[in-house]
Design a protein around this motif. Structure first.
Motif, mmCIF file in Angstrom:
data_model
loop_
_atom_site.group_PDB
_atom_site.id
_atom_site.type_symbol
_atom_site.label_atom_id
_atom_site.label_comp_id
_atom_site.label_asym_id
_atom_site.label_seq_id
_atom_site.Cartn_x
_atom_site.Cartn_y
_atom_site.Cartn_z
ATOM 1 N N GLN A 60 0.831 -1.201 0.000
ATOM 2 C CA GLN A 60 0.000 0.000 0.000
ATOM 3 C C GLN A 60 0.873 1.262 0.000
ATOM 4 O OE1 GLN A 60 -2.699 0.415 3.327
ATOM 5 N NE2 GLN A 60 -3.520 2.346 2.564
ATOM 6 N N ALA A 61 2.001 1.217 0.699
ATOM 7 C CA ALA A 61 2.912 2.363 0.761
ATOM 8 C C ALA A 61 3.455 2.687 -0.628
ATOM 9 C CB ALA A 61 4.057 2.079 1.726
ATOM 10 N N ILE A 62 3.769 1.662 -1.405
ATOM 11 C CA ILE A 62 4.280 1.872 -2.767
ATOM 12 C C ILE A 62 3.175 2.417 -3.669
ATOM 13 C CG2 ILE A 62 5.269 0.740 -4.806
ATOM 14 C CD1 ILE A 62 6.609 -1.242 -2.926
ATOM 15 N N GLU A 63 1.970 1.842 -3.543
ATOM 16 C CA GLU A 63 0.829 2.300 -4.346
ATOM 17 C C GLU A 63 0.585 3.802 -4.133
ATOM 18 O OE1 GLU A 63 -0.949 0.675 -6.558
ATOM 19 O OE2 GLU A 63 0.003 -1.272 -6.242
ATOM 20 N N GLU A 64 0.593 4.221 -2.861
ATOM 21 C CA GLU A 64 0.334 5.628 -2.539
ATOM 22 C C GLU A 64 1.442 6.522 -3.081
ATOM 23 O OE1 GLU A 64 -0.354 6.095 1.634
ATOM 24 O OE2 GLU A 64 -2.241 4.962 1.593
ATOM 25 N N LEU A 65 2.691 6.075 -2.944
ATOM 26 C CA LEU A 65 3.819 6.863 -3.441
ATOM 27 C C LEU A 65 3.735 7.041 -4.957
ATOM 28 C CD1 LEU A 65 6.579 8.258 -3.040
ATOM 29 C CD2 LEU A 65 7.641 6.020 -3.379
ATOM 30 N N VAL A 66 3.460 5.964 -5.663
ATOM 31 C CA VAL A 66 3.363 6.020 -7.129
ATOM 32 C C VAL A 66 2.234 6.960 -7.546
ATOM 33 C CG1 VAL A 66 2.788 4.673 -9.205
ATOM 34 C CG2 VAL A 66 4.423 3.770 -7.538
#
Length: 269
Positions: A60-66
């Motif tokens: 989820q952290a990567i999804e939000e960053l992207v």
């Protein structure tokens, strides 16, 4: 498999793959940059911070960053006009340490507020916003006074719903609408005057980070201690921290104060 900065770099390269983008990696600083090939405008990501968020929250952290990076790059690559978008212009509060110009060296439109805070102006674009710079004003033939007048009017139009909490006979009100302009509501003088009129003690306000405005009706010494601890905690946890110092609101003025344990605050000199 343990996540490393290099592994995260590979993931971001894959997720942000676009023929119009250029990516680079600085090993000495452990940063990953993605920018528009044509304009060189872009974003630098500190990889250890992303790894830390990934370890806490997973994919989820990567999804939000992207999502954030993609949206920011999209905004950078667009021309934005102010005329016709007047209802989407709002003031935003930032710390005085916040940059006063863009990465390309254009001055941001800003105004002094208190010893701890400064007012900037944002063009709301839905999922995000863009800070207004001098070049945008110049292109529109607008004055700083005009942008300030429009933004101040718009902040008054936002709802000021709050949650109330009473601790040791002191009332604390929290405005946290999560619309990007919670702290900005400190500029709504009519709202502060209304809260002042309804208070029975001394009125204090705090903007520890962008997404909250704290108003306190202080009745006793314990109230100052509670407000100080609360403000410091919010400041440390905020996505865009502003100031850990609360303000006393009196005679339509905001005075930053140091709150000393078990004592009434001393005004900052």
């Amino acid at each position: 498999m343990k996540m490393t900065s290099l592994k995260m770099k590979q993931i971001l390269e894959e997720r942000l793959s676009n023929p119009a983008y250029r990516t680079s990696y600085k090993r000495d600083k452990d940063t990953f940059r993605v920018e528009w090939e044509a304009s060189k405008q872009g974003i630098t990501i500190t990889l250890p911070n992303v790894v830390s968020k990934y370890n806490q929250r997973g994919d989820q952290a990567i999804e939000e960053l992207v999502d954030h990076v993609t949206e920011a790059l999209r905004i950078m690559n667009e021309e934005h006009e102010l005329t016709g978008m007047e209802k989407n212009i709002f003031p935003v509060i930032r710390a005085t340490s916040f940059a006063t110009e863009t990465n390309t060296g254009t001055a941001l439109v800003c105004k002094e507020h208190t010893a701890e805070t400064r007012i900037y102006y944002a063009l709301d674009l839905g999922k995000s916003y863009r800070l207004i710079d001098e070049l945008m004003l110049e292109n529109e033939g607008w004055s700083t006074d005009r942008i300030d007048e429009i933004a101040t009017f718009n902040i008054r139009s936002l709802a000021n719903d709050y949650k109330k909490d009473t601790v040791a006979d002191n009332d604390f009100y929290f405005v946290a609408k999560q619309d990007g302009y919670d702290a900005s509501r400190i500029l709504n003088e009519a709202f502060l005057e209304e809260m002042k009129a309804n208070s029975t003690g001394e009125l204090a306000v705090a903007v520890p980070h962008q997404d909250v405005l704290i108003i306190a009706d202080i009745q006793n010494k314990a109230g100052y201690d509670i407000l100080a601890q609360m403000t410091m905690k919010f400041f440390a946890e905020g996505r865009i921290p502003i100031t850990s110092l609360p303000f006393i609101y009196e005679d339509k003025k905001l005075d930053p104060v140091f709150i000393l344990a078990k004592n009434r605050p001393e005004k900052k000199k």
